[in-house]
Write an enzyme that holds these catalytic residues in place. Structure first.
Site, short mmCIF file in Angstrom:
data_model
loop_
_atom_site.label_atom_id
_atom_site.label_comp_id
_atom_site.label_asym_id
_atom_site.label_seq_id
_atom_site.Cartn_x
_atom_site.Cartn_y
_atom_site.Cartn_z
CG HIS A 191 -0.34 -0.10 2.54
ND1 HIS A 191 -0.25 0.98 3.36
CD2 HIS A 191 0.25 -1.12 3.20
CE1 HIS A 191 0.36 0.63 4.49
NE2 HIS A 191 0.68 -0.63 4.42
CB ALA A 192 0.09 4.85 0.40
#
Lengths: 158, 122
Positions: B45-46
């Site tokens: 994810h980010a």
């Protein structure tokens, strides 16, 4: 995953009025509340969680785009909204640029896959410069929604 | 020995020049590849993507991740997020350039350590 799977149309914010990070997050979360996607008594907690995530590193991923997000048990499925700021907001982005496009996501704690697929969709579409530019130029909820629909129909990124 | 090495380098150079592939051939000979697996439950994810970009940006080498035939630049968070790589996803990490070997070693270590998320209760 398509935009229509997680973006709440009624919560889309054209012409955001906030000019700093906390206010813009509050404005977007408030919009999800008005649209009936989250509970009023959880709003403050959700905003605090999103701000806490920002402290770990800005979700301003460059190109004038940010994806502020959090997990929260108050939602049964991934919910999100889009906001456009005409002047841009200082968001401590990774590339230092002001942010004009916000994709705010709230996901249930046990669904990391949905969150990843939403990020995948957002990033794939935003790689298309035309989509990115049109979105930044949008001044009404209807315009933004129409662009998202066109993106869902593969009219931009392949 | 050195004479032999010089001679073979000269020969290689002559071959490359004569068939017109020059530097492209030299570059492709330094590609370092390693298989990596996403180990943390939350996937790429980010935040992990940001970690990879920060590490990759320390090197001059071109560094790519390849998943299902799709290759993306490890120095761009927007590109990394297009992978949508969940926990358990296997990918190839490729690097090409002078410091490619070190880049691959350090980035694959990030994957092996689950981007420092394995010890955290999320």
């Amino acid at each position: 995953m398509k935009f229509s799977d997680f973006i709440c149309e009624k919560a889309i914010c054209a012409e955001l009025t906030a000019d700093n990070k906390e206010d813009v997050i509050t404005e977007l979360v408030d919009s999800l509340l008005q649209a009936g996607e989250i509970n009023a008594d959880e709003k403050a907690d959700i905003i605090a969680a999103i701000m806490k995530r920002e402290e770990l590193g800005s979700t301003g991923i460059g190109r004038g785009v940010a994806v502020p997000h959090t997990k929260h048990p108050g939602v049964g499925k991934l919910v999100g909204t889009v906001g456009v700021s005409v002047d841009g907001v200082d968001f401590n982005s990774l590339d230092g640029e002001k942010v004009q496009l916000f994709f705010l996501l709230i996901s249930p704690p046990d669904r990391p896959g949905d969150h990843l697929r939403a990020l995948e969709n957002i990033s794939k579409q935003l790689r298309d410069e035309t989509f990115c530019r049109f979105l930044k130029q949008s001044r009404t909820r209807e315009d933004i929604h129409q662009l998202l629909e066109e993106a869902d129909n593969n009219q931009f990124a392949s | 020995m050195r004479l032999a090495a010089d001679a073979s380098a000269a020969l290689l150079s002559f071959i490359k020049d004569s068939i017109g592939i020059g530097d492209a051939f030299a570059m492709s000979s330094t590609v370092i590849t390693r298989n990596v697996v996403v180990r943390n439950p939350q996937g790429l994810h980010a935040r992990p993507a940001d970690l990879v970009v920060r590490e990759a940006s320390r090197y001059q080498a071109d560094i790519m991740l390849e998943k299902d035939g799709c290759r993306v630049d490890c120095k761009s968070i927007l590109s990394l997020l297009t992978l949508g790589a969940e926990c358990g996803t296997q990918m190839s990490l490729l690097a090409e350039g002078a410091d490619a070997e070190q880049a691959v070693a350090m980035i694959s270590e990030l994957f092996d350590n689950g981007f420092h998320e394995l010890e955290q209760a999320e």
